[in-house]
Design a protein around this motif. Sequence first.
Motif, PDB file in Angstrom:
ATOM      1  N   GLN A 102     -53.783  -7.964 -55.546  1.00 42.58           N
ATOM      2  CA  GLN A 102     -53.314  -7.722 -54.188  1.00 42.58           C
ATOM      3  C   GLN A 102     -54.488  -7.753 -53.213  1.00 42.58           C
ATOM      4  O   GLN A 102     -55.642  -7.578 -53.604  1.00 42.58           O
ATOM      5  N   MET A 103     -54.182  -7.968 -51.949  1.00 40.53           N
ATOM      6  CA  MET A 103     -55.232  -8.146 -50.942  1.00 40.53           C
ATOM      7  C   MET A 103     -55.009  -7.214 -49.754  1.00 40.53           C
ATOM      8  O   MET A 103     -53.874  -7.007 -49.317  1.00 40.53           O
ATOM      9  N   GLY A 109     -52.526  -5.559 -38.344  1.00 40.77           N
ATOM     10  CA  GLY A 109     -51.420  -5.998 -37.493  1.00 40.77           C
ATOM     11  C   GLY A 109     -50.925  -7.381 -37.860  1.00 40.77           C
ATOM     12  O   GLY A 109     -49.724  -7.662 -37.823  1.00 40.77           O
ATOM     13  N   GLY A 110     -51.848  -8.258 -38.235  1.00 37.80           N
ATOM     14  CA  GLY A 110     -51.462  -9.617 -38.594  1.00 37.80           C
ATOM     15  C   GLY A 110     -50.854  -9.735 -39.970  1.00 37.80           C
ATOM     16  O   GLY A 110     -50.224 -10.751 -40.285  1.00 37.80           O
ATOM     17  N   SER A 111     -51.044  -8.728 -40.830  1.00 35.97           N
ATOM     18  CA  SER A 111     -50.533  -8.805 -42.197  1.00 35.97           C
ATOM     19  C   SER A 111     -49.210  -8.066 -42.381  1.00 35.97           C
ATOM     20  O   SER A 111     -48.637  -8.089 -43.472  1.00 35.97           O
ATOM     21  N   LEU A 112     -48.732  -7.411 -41.316  1.00 34.71           N
ATOM     22  CA  LEU A 112     -47.480  -6.652 -41.409  1.00 34.71           C
ATOM     23  C   LEU A 112     -46.415  -7.288 -40.512  1.00 34.71           C
ATOM     24  O   LEU A 112     -46.672  -7.585 -39.352  1.00 34.71           O
ATOM     25  N   ASN A 113     -45.234  -7.497 -41.043  1.00 31.30           N
ATOM     26  CA  ASN A 113     -44.122  -8.064 -40.283  1.00 31.30           C
ATOM     27  C   ASN A 113     -43.666  -7.057 -39.230  1.00 31.30           C
ATOM     28  O   ASN A 113     -43.183  -5.981 -39.574  1.00 31.30           O
ATOM     29  N   PRO A 114     -43.801  -7.373 -37.942  1.00 32.12           N
ATOM     30  CA  PRO A 114     -43.473  -6.387 -36.905  1.00 32.12           C
ATOM     31  C   PRO A 114     -41.981  -6.062 -36.825  1.00 32.12           C
ATOM     32  O   PRO A 114     -41.609  -5.076 -36.181  1.00 32.12           O
ATOM     33  N   ARG A 115     -41.147  -6.865 -37.472  1.00 37.52           N
ATOM     34  CA  ARG A 115     -39.699  -6.641 -37.402  1.00 37.52           C
ATOM     35  C   ARG A 115     -39.175  -5.794 -38.554  1.00 37.52           C
ATOM     36  O   ARG A 115     -37.974  -5.506 -38.608  1.00 37.52           O
ATOM     37  N   MET A 116     -40.055  -5.437 -39.461  1.00 33.83           N
ATOM     38  CA  MET A 116     -39.635  -4.632 -40.613  1.00 33.83           C
ATOM     39  C   MET A 116     -40.132  -3.196 -40.458  1.00 33.83           C
ATOM     40  O   MET A 116     -41.237  -2.959 -39.971  1.00 33.83           O
ATOM     41  N   VAL A 118     -41.535   0.399 -41.891  1.00 34.90           N
ATOM     42  CA  VAL A 118     -42.618   0.652 -42.836  1.00 34.90           C
ATOM     43  C   VAL A 118     -42.094   0.804 -44.261  1.00 34.90           C
ATOM     44  O   VAL A 118     -42.679   0.270 -45.213  1.00 34.90           O
ATOM     45  N   GLY A 119     -41.001   1.514 -44.427  1.00 37.04           N
ATOM     46  CA  GLY A 119     -40.440   1.690 -45.762  1.00 37.04           C
ATOM     47  C   GLY A 119     -40.094   0.359 -46.406  1.00 37.04           C
ATOM     48  O   GLY A 119     -40.359   0.136 -47.600  1.00 37.04           O
ATOM     49  N   SER A 120     -39.535  -0.543 -45.632  1.00 31.65           N
ATOM     50  CA  SER A 120     -39.173  -1.870 -46.151  1.00 31.65           C
ATOM     51  C   SER A 120     -40.412  -2.709 -46.441  1.00 31.65           C
ATOM     52  O   SER A 120     -40.446  -3.476 -47.408  1.00 31.65           O
ATOM     53  N   LEU A 121     -41.440  -2.563 -45.595  1.00 32.03           N
ATOM     54  CA  LEU A 121     -42.685  -3.303 -45.818  1.00 32.03           C
ATOM     55  C   LEU A 121     -43.344  -2.927 -47.143  1.00 32.03           C
ATOM     56  O   LEU A 121     -43.794  -3.799 -47.894  1.00 32.03           O
ATOM     57  N   VAL A 122     -43.384  -1.632 -47.414  1.00 34.63           N
ATOM     58  CA  VAL A 122     -44.018  -1.170 -48.652  1.00 34.63           C
ATOM     59  C   VAL A 122     -43.140  -1.479 -49.858  1.00 34.63           C
ATOM     60  O   VAL A 122     -43.645  -1.767 -50.955  1.00 34.63           O
ATOM     61  N   ALA A 123     -41.830  -1.453 -49.666  1.00 33.98           N
ATOM     62  CA  ALA A 123     -40.899  -1.721 -50.777  1.00 33.98           C
ATOM     63  C   ALA A 123     -40.781  -3.202 -51.105  1.00 33.98           C
ATOM     64  O   ALA A 123     -40.397  -3.560 -52.230  1.00 33.98           O
ATOM     65  N   GLU A 124     -41.109  -4.071 -50.143  1.00 36.84           N
ATOM     66  CA  GLU A 124     -40.897  -5.511 -50.342  1.00 36.84           C
ATOM     67  C   GLU A 124     -41.574  -6.067 -51.591  1.00 36.84           C
ATOM     68  O   GLU A 124     -40.938  -6.799 -52.366  1.00 36.84           O
ATOM     69  N   PRO A 125     -42.864  -5.787 -51.849  1.00 36.05           N
ATOM     70  CA  PRO A 125     -43.461  -6.321 -53.080  1.00 36.05           C
ATOM     71  C   PRO A 125     -42.786  -5.799 -54.344  1.00 36.05           C
ATOM     72  O   PRO A 125     -42.730  -6.502 -55.355  1.00 36.05           O
ATOM     73  N   ILE A 172     -52.637  -0.752 -46.962  1.00 35.09           N
ATOM     74  CA  ILE A 172     -53.168  -0.285 -48.244  1.00 35.09           C
ATOM     75  C   ILE A 172     -52.024   0.184 -49.145  1.00 35.09           C
ATOM     76  O   ILE A 172     -51.999  -0.108 -50.348  1.00 35.09           O
ATOM     77  N   ALA A 173     -51.059   0.915 -48.564  1.00 35.17           N
ATOM     78  CA  ALA A 173     -49.904   1.368 -49.337  1.00 35.17           C
ATOM     79  C   ALA A 173     -49.146   0.181 -49.922  1.00 35.17           C
ATOM     80  O   ALA A 173     -48.722   0.195 -51.083  1.00 35.17           O
ATOM     81  N   ARG A 174     -48.985  -0.853 -49.123  1.00 35.73           N
ATOM     82  CA  ARG A 174     -48.294  -2.062 -49.574  1.00 35.73           C
ATOM     83  C   ARG A 174     -49.075  -2.738 -50.702  1.00 35.73           C
ATOM     84  O   ARG A 174     -48.497  -3.243 -51.665  1.00 35.73           O
ATOM     85  N   ALA A 175     -50.415  -2.745 -50.580  1.00 33.09           N
ATOM     86  CA  ALA A 175     -51.244  -3.414 -51.591  1.00 33.09           C
ATOM     87  C   ALA A 175     -51.211  -2.707 -52.940  1.00 33.09           C
ATOM     88  O   ALA A 175     -51.257  -3.363 -53.988  1.00 33.09           O
ATOM     89  N   VAL A 176     -51.120  -1.371 -52.939  1.00 33.04           N
ATOM     90  CA  VAL A 176     -51.158  -0.634 -54.214  1.00 33.04           C
ATOM     91  C   VAL A 176     -49.762  -0.351 -54.770  1.00 33.04           C
ATOM     92  O   VAL A 176     -49.642   0.212 -55.860  1.00 33.04           O
ATOM     93  N   ALA A 177     -48.718  -0.757 -54.040  1.00 32.00           N
ATOM     94  CA  ALA A 177     -47.345  -0.437 -54.457  1.00 32.00           C
ATOM     95  C   ALA A 177     -47.007  -0.986 -55.840  1.00 32.00           C
ATOM     96  O   ALA A 177     -46.311  -0.328 -56.623  1.00 32.00           O
ATOM     97  N   THR A 178     -47.487  -2.179 -56.164  1.00 32.80           N
ATOM     98  CA  THR A 178     -47.156  -2.799 -57.449  1.00 32.80           C
ATOM     99  C   THR A 178     -48.091  -2.363 -58.572  1.00 32.80           C
ATOM    100  O   THR A 178     -48.046  -2.924 -59.673  1.00 32.80           O
ATOM    101  N   GLU A 179     -48.951  -1.388 -58.298  1.00 30.35           N
ATOM    102  CA  GLU A 179     -49.927  -0.885 -59.266  1.00 30.35           C
ATOM    103  C   GLU A 179     -50.800  -2.017 -59.801  1.00 30.35           C
ATOM    104  O   GLU A 179     -50.858  -2.277 -61.011  1.00 30.35           O
ATOM    105  N   PRO A 180     -51.507  -2.727 -58.908  1.00 32.72           N
ATOM    106  CA  PRO A 180     -52.341  -3.852 -59.332  1.00 32.72           C
ATOM    107  C   PRO A 180     -53.565  -3.375 -60.104  1.00 32.72           C
ATOM    108  O   PRO A 180     -53.921  -2.190 -60.079  1.00 32.72           O
ATOM    109  N   THR A 181     -54.218  -4.307 -60.777  1.00 37.60           N
ATOM    110  CA  THR A 181     -55.477  -3.991 -61.447  1.00 37.60           C
ATOM    111  C   THR A 181     -56.672  -4.500 -60.661  1.00 37.60           C
ATOM    112  O   THR A 181     -57.803  -4.122 -60.935  1.00 37.60           O
ATOM    113  N   LEU A 182     -56.419  -5.386 -59.671  1.00 30.45           N
ATOM    114  CA  LEU A 182     -57.500  -5.929 -58.848  1.00 30.45           C
ATOM    115  C   LEU A 182     -57.081  -5.937 -57.383  1.00 30.45           C
ATOM    116  O   LEU A 182     -56.010  -6.427 -57.042  1.00 30.45           O
ATOM    117  N   ILE A 183     -57.945  -5.387 -56.538  1.00 27.97           N
ATOM    118  CA  ILE A 183     -57.745  -5.400 -55.091  1.00 27.97           C
ATOM    119  C   ILE A 183     -58.844  -6.246 -54.453  1.00 27.97           C
ATOM    120  O   ILE A 183     -60.032  -6.082 -54.751  1.00 27.97           O
TER     121      ILE A 183
END
Length: 338
Positions: A102-103, A109-116, A118-125, A172-183
């Motif tokens: 994950q990255m 601001g550019g990496s988050l969909n402004p129409r979603m 926060v809960g949906s943004l983090v849940a999407e992955p 950051i919450a979105r990046a770690v949501a899937t429990e990645p091994t590399l950030i």
Amino acid sequence: MNGTIANGVSLLEVDKLVVAYRLPSGRPFGLARRFNAVDGVNLCVNRGEAVGLVGETGCGKSSLSRAICGLTPISSGSVKFKGIELDSLGGSERKNIRKDIQMIFQDPGGSLNPRMRVGSLVAEPLEIHGVGNSHSRRKKVLSILEAVGLTVEDASRFPHEFSGGQRQRIAIARAVATEPTLILADEPVSALDVSLQAQILNLIKSLHRRLGLAMLFVSHDLHVVRHMCNRVAVMYLGKIVECGPTRDVLDSPAHPYTRELVASSPVPDPARPIRLLSDMAEPPDPSAPPEGCRYHPRCPHATALCSSSAPTNENFHVTRDVACHHAEQICGQEGVST
């Protein structure tokens, strides 16, 4: 430069990686030029390790991190993750691997969909990778938000309702949501106010330690890299010129370019003069790098050998690699520290 001098189990292996872009010729009907933003880079990141990547703007740091993440096509070379070559994977296999890589981008601001929300943004992955059901995903999202310093109520708000620091917490919450091994963290605090940078850095470091994440941390700030990273790789014009333990590289730099970076880093010591990179010769055109050592037009230690022959990859004092013909003599001079 193999960039693999480290103890531990290898998680990410970058081998002779080239990322090339096509540039317009500048004249009608002229042939496009090829520009190697990353030119034959070798790098290794071990499990649980934090590796810093530093260098001037335009040296290829972001292109390297984006190529590892699959956002930029690889021209040649390979990227192996857990021993699997990523460029050889099909769509479904690549999707499964991306769950573990994950990255965190520079501009939240550019990496988050402004129409979603926060809960949906983090849940999407989690939804994309089929993790749990709607109930378990909701529960996990709320837990992650609290872990990054946000509240349960924040899940129903939109990104524009938050400050820059809070938006980076969402990213950051979105990046770690899937429990990645590399950030892959591409200058994650450079767009934030100084007062917020320490908070975000401490959050990232806490998550890195608590979750056992491996991390490639791109930054201009050597003090931040010293605080965050076990090892550091110094990049110049598409190549890594020095790589080793952070304290060794920054306290006793062996490559002339690393020495200039360290000397130009501000420190709260009025007795120490600061050398600005702007005082040096202008960097060469990256689309037409010089022959031999790419740093020799700016290097105070350059000899005829430097202009005619590219330096070989040397293992320097066991702990690190340095691409310089004169590393031994240079490191023997009075050191510079940050």
